[in-house]
Enzyme design. Sequence first.
Site, short mmCIF file in Angstrom:
data_model
loop_
_atom_site.label_atom_id
_atom_site.label_comp_id
_atom_site.label_asym_id
_atom_site.label_seq_id
_atom_site.Cartn_x
_atom_site.Cartn_y
_atom_site.Cartn_z
N ARG A 66 0.82 -1.21 0.00
CA ARG A 66 0.00 0.00 0.00
C ARG A 66 0.86 1.26 0.00
NH1 ARG A 66 -3.94 -0.28 4.86
NH2 ARG A 66 -4.19 1.87 4.18
N HIS A 115 -5.80 8.84 11.78
CA HIS A 115 -5.52 7.40 11.70
C HIS A 115 -4.04 7.10 11.47
CE1 HIS A 115 -10.00 6.38 10.66
NE2 HIS A 115 -9.80 6.59 11.94
N CYS A 123 8.35 1.58 16.99
CA CYS A 123 8.79 0.37 17.68
C CYS A 123 7.69 -0.12 18.62
CB CYS A 123 10.06 0.68 18.46
SG CYS A 123 10.69 -0.75 19.34
N CYS A 126 10.24 0.31 22.33
CA CYS A 126 10.76 1.61 22.76
C CYS A 126 9.97 2.72 22.05
CB CYS A 126 12.27 1.72 22.51
SG CYS A 126 12.74 1.97 20.80
N CYS A 144 13.09 -2.55 14.79
CA CYS A 144 13.48 -1.22 15.28
C CYS A 144 14.99 -1.03 15.10
CB CYS A 144 13.11 -1.09 16.75
SG CYS A 144 13.72 0.41 17.52
N CYS A 147 16.50 -0.62 19.11
CA CYS A 147 16.56 -1.72 20.08
C CYS A 147 16.37 -3.11 19.46
CB CYS A 147 15.53 -1.49 21.19
SG CYS A 147 13.84 -1.84 20.67
N SER A 186 -17.28 7.04 3.87
CA SER A 186 -18.52 6.25 3.87
C SER A 186 -19.27 6.39 5.18
CB SER A 186 -18.18 4.77 3.65
OG SER A 186 -17.38 4.30 4.72
N PRO A 211 -20.02 10.64 -4.21
CA PRO A 211 -20.89 10.15 -5.30
C PRO A 211 -22.11 9.39 -4.77
CG PRO A 211 -18.61 9.40 -5.59
CD PRO A 211 -18.70 9.99 -4.22
#
Length: 241
Positions: A66, A115, A123, A126, A144, A147, A186, A211
């Site tokens: 994505r 969002h 991480c 951490c 990460c 760490c 929506s 629409p």
Amino acid sequence: MEELKKLLTQNKKVAVLTGAGISHESGIPTFRGAGGYWKQYKAEELATPEAFQRDPKLVWEWYDYRRGVCAKAKPNPAHEVVFKMESYFPEFLVITQNVDGLHRRAGNKKIFEIHGNIFTARCTSCSNRISLGDEPLKEIPLKCNVCGSLARPHIVWFGESYDGDILDQCYSFLATTELIFVIGTSGQVSVPVNMAKYAATKGAYCIEVNPEETSVTDFTDTFLQGKAGEVLPQLWEGISN
Ligand code: OAD
Ligand code: ZN
């Protein structure tokens, strides 16, 4: 349309709430509705902490795919109008459910990505945040770089809570906004719909662009039926360049 244009020139405080539909004309599939699946998966199946716990590799592959789509996409005429609005209205805020970063790439600065953002990871142990850039990950699942623990997309998943500080700031703006645009959502996720409803109950004039009719249409003052990339430039024509 002329009445609505007049309304735009008469108000000073404006909020814009956007969903996946505003990025559809940039080539990013929506979550629901026709063609609304990412590969073969639904968001509800993979955008959850349980899915990540079960199969971090699969979830990371989905986000990596994505992110590649988002990296190639460009802001469309609807994003451009939302950018022009920011310099036109003295008080302005974009609240977006989209994680694609296209509002920022269009130039908007007054924005909350409620969002999260698909170009950022964090991480799981951490406090490290990782900027992902446009290229596919070299190692999946991502670890990460501080760490070595498992990293996860910086996204609010189903069942997870929103950032309280961001919500407070959204609500405080919405309490006194004069107009609210609701574009390309929506209305299936309750937090953003409740934000629009809250603004409307506080007296904001609500304009929906989509629409199709949605759960927002029930309380909107004007429903502009159509694609955001067509409707918004028409509405904005003659207001500012
Ligand atoms: P949806 O996929 O649920 O809805 C997209 C909406 O965009 C639909 O109402 C379409 O009719 C509309 N639409 C399609 N093309 C359009 C166009 N050209 N112009 C304007 N509108 C158009 O997307 P969201 O409502 O954003 O969460 O979904 C909400 C959340 O559910 C997302 O943020 C995502 C998902 O799970 C996370 O990623 C955490
Ligand atoms: Zn770490």
